[in-house]
Design a protein around this motif. Structure first.
Motif, PDB file in Angstrom:
ATOM      1  N   ARG A 191       0.854  -1.099  -0.046  1.00 54.49           N
ATOM      2  CA  ARG A 191      -0.002   0.066  -0.071  1.00 54.49           C
ATOM      3  C   ARG A 191       0.720   1.133   0.037  1.00 54.49           C
ATOM      4  O   ARG A 191       0.375   2.256  -0.674  1.00 54.49           O
ATOM      5  CB  ARG A 191      -0.670  -0.028   1.058  1.00 54.49           C
TER       6      ARG A 191
ATOM      7  N   GLU B 210       1.862   1.932  -3.651  1.00 53.97           N
ATOM      8  CA  GLU B 210       0.961   2.219  -4.329  1.00 53.97           C
ATOM      9  C   GLU B 210       0.568   3.695  -4.031  1.00 53.97           C
ATOM     10  O   GLU B 210       0.240   4.595  -5.029  1.00 53.97           O
ATOM     11  CB  GLU B 210      -0.323   1.358  -4.081  1.00 53.97           C
ATOM     12  N   ASP B 211       0.598   4.041  -2.734  1.00 53.49           N
ATOM     13  CA  ASP B 211       0.404   5.610  -2.346  1.00 53.49           C
ATOM     14  C   ASP B 211       1.432   6.349  -2.706  1.00 53.49           C
ATOM     15  O   ASP B 211       1.155   7.343  -3.596  1.00 53.49           O
ATOM     16  CB  ASP B 211       0.349   5.540  -0.897  1.00 53.49           C
TER      17      ASP B 211
END
Length: 545
Positions: free
Chosen positions: A184, A187-188
């Motif tokens: 995550r 992705e961020d």
């Protein structure tokens, strides 16, 4: 067709800390630095680096600040090694002034390791860069330091030298991110900063926290036996790691040495500490042969005993050792239970003119036909083999026309019989040595080859895989135990590459709940052949409507 160009990945040999650490550094301990006495160790470590064909020596600044640090640096530089000194955010301006008195800033480079970046850090680094060449910045990401605050404080012009280091999360309450959280984070950052290239520090390998600190990652081993080929230098090198598998190994060798070819080749057997008298049985077999190929036998000793499926898996280390003694321009990594056809050497030389990485189709020999000394040509598909309908490998081999067009093609790279050009293998960075359990060390090499754009070829040539005895299997022929082993190795694959495609493709191995549900469904009889086939079709990019 010209050879594919591969970006040469520099490999740095991390010199163990010969003295006590002055600063606390999670990064240093995580990559396996040891605290040892200095007596006679420097020359030994430099020999390992040279034998392993490393590009630079990396050294913690802690070793330089202690007594004898200046002599240590002088020994490395006098031996002709480019030197990188690792420094951290713990150092002050006074520490850098002391370092510059101990080491000539023009003779070495620096690597800066940090968890926080702020105005004080930026001011200090600007002062440091006036004297020193900083080759890269390693950001050890954790919950305490946070994510956005240190990154947004980092000037954009430093991005090209920035490398992300995510340590293993060991306990639920520790300060590091889990694999899912790392995915995550990636992705961020990718969404917020599309121009940012997120890369791990390629020069090092991330160690599993359960790694034995005494485990030898770069063994220096001389051949127990080395027979030179009768003709010119070999063009193909077959590299076979083996462990307590003498019977199958001899059957494999019997088929290799019968190659019907004029191409010079060699066979290198790396015995990974066997205790089943592999050496004696091999010597007896060799005494009965009239070899026309080169042959090398290397025994890699173990400091202790191992059991199948434990944390002492060293296949990557053993294969790397074989490469160090190989002379062929093509390396073929072969398991010690694979039977190849008599024409396979000529086939490799021919196909490698057009492709970079070659893997044949593998057929599984039935258990009742796996004992004895079979020849490849005596085995008949369907009569002596067994097929798992809808199986992972069966689907891949049956429906793949062009491996290069297969989604996530790296997933199918396997060292049961994998060939690659020697220069490209070394440029990719060799096998990672830090997979302490079964699984994914070959997938890791395949992913790096995929990332560099190498041309893959699924050969229609068939090889036969002998059935393992129950106690010789790494996972005891248990699909459940195999999944558990893979769930241990998958984090090493992910954290060393930091690519979200790896996480998405193999998510079930990161998530214990998904894995539990899979096996609950199996036990309840819900996972039928049809659903398994649909899953494999999804992986191959052929979803049914």
């Amino acid at each position: 067709m010209p050879q594919s160009e591969v970006r040469n990945v520099e490999r740095w040999y991390l010199m163990p800390a010969f003295v006590g650490c002055r600063y606390s550094c999670e990064f240093c301990s995580d990559v396996g630095m040891k605290r040892e006495g200095n007596k006679g160790k420097i020359a030994e470590e430099l020999q390992k680096a040279r034998f392993g064909e490393y590009d630079r020596i990396a050294l913690s600044c802690n070793s330089i600040f202690e007594s004898g640090g200046r002599d240590l640096v002088a020994s490395i530089l006098q031996a002709g090694w480019p030197l990188v000194i690792r420094v951290s955010e713990s150092l002050t301006a006074a520490d850098y002034r002391l370092l510059s008195r101990l080491v000539d800033p023009q003779a070495v480079s620096l690597e800066f390791v940090f968890t926080q970046w702020n105005e004080n850090t930026e001011s200090l680094i600007k002062e440091v860069e006036e004297k020193w060449n900083v080759v890269q910045y390693i950001w050890v990401v954790d919950r305490i330091g946070g994510l956005l605050a240190p990154f947004e404080a980092l000037p954009r012009e430093r991005w090209k030298k920035l490398r992300f280091y995510f340590c293993y999360k060991r306990e639920a309450e520790d300060k590091y991110y889990s694999a899912g959280e790392v995915a995550r984070v990636l992705e961020d950052l990718s969404l917020r900063y599309p121009d940012l290239k997120i890369s791990p520090p390629e020069q090092y390998e991330i160690y599993h926290p359960e790694s034995n600190p005494e485990r030898e990652m770069d063994p220096v081993v001389d051949p127990n036996l080395r027979l030179r080929p009768r003709s010119e230098k070999p063009r193909v090198s077959y590299i076979i790691p083996t462990y307590n598998n003498a019977a199958h190994l001899l059957t494999t060798l019997r088929n290799i040495v019968r190659q019907q070819t004029k191409v010079p080749y060699e066979v290198i057997v790396v015995d990974d500490g066997s205790t089943d008298q592999t050496d004696k049985r091999l010597a007896q077999w060799l005494s009965q042969q009239n070899l026309v190929c080169g042959f090398t036998y290397l025994y890699l000793p173990r400091s202790g005993s191992r059991k199948m499926g434990d944390s002492q898996f060293r296949a990557g280390i053993a294969r790397n050792l074989g490469v160090k003694w190989a002379e062929g321009e093509v390396l073929c990594f072969l398991d010690s239970d694979i039977l190849i056809p008599p024409s396979y050497t000529d086939h490799l030389v021919d196909i490698h003119q057009h492709y970079d990485l070659i893997q044949p189709c593998r057929l599984q020999i039935q258990k009742r036909f796996s004992s004895g000394t079979h020849l490849w040509e005596d085995l008949v598909p369907g009569q002596h083999t067994q097929e798992k309908r809808g199986g992972y490998w069966e689907m891949f081999q049956a429906y793949t026309e062009d491996w290069n067009q297969t989604p996530m093609r790296w997933r199918y790279v396997s060292t049961f019989c994998l060939s690659i050009k020697r220069k490209q293998f070394k440029d990719l960075g060799w096998f990672r040595r830090t997979f302490l359990a079964y699984g994914f060390e070959d997938t890791d090499l395949g992913f790096r080859a995929h990332r560099e754009g190498l041309r893959f070829y699924l050969s229609p040539q068939r090889v036969f895989h002998l059935h393992h005895p129950f106690l010789r299997s790494e996972y005891f022929h248990s699909a459940l135990f195999k999944d558990l082993l893979l769930s241990r190795s998958v984090r090493t694959l992910f954290l060393n590459n930091l690519n979200d495609e790896i996480f998405r493709a193999l998510e079930i191995y990161f998530n214990r709940d998904l894995l539990k549900n899979k096996w609950k469904d199996k036990l309840r009889g819900r996972l039928q052949i049809a659903s398994a086939r649909r899953w494999n079709q999804h992986l191959l990019g052929r979803e049914e409507s």
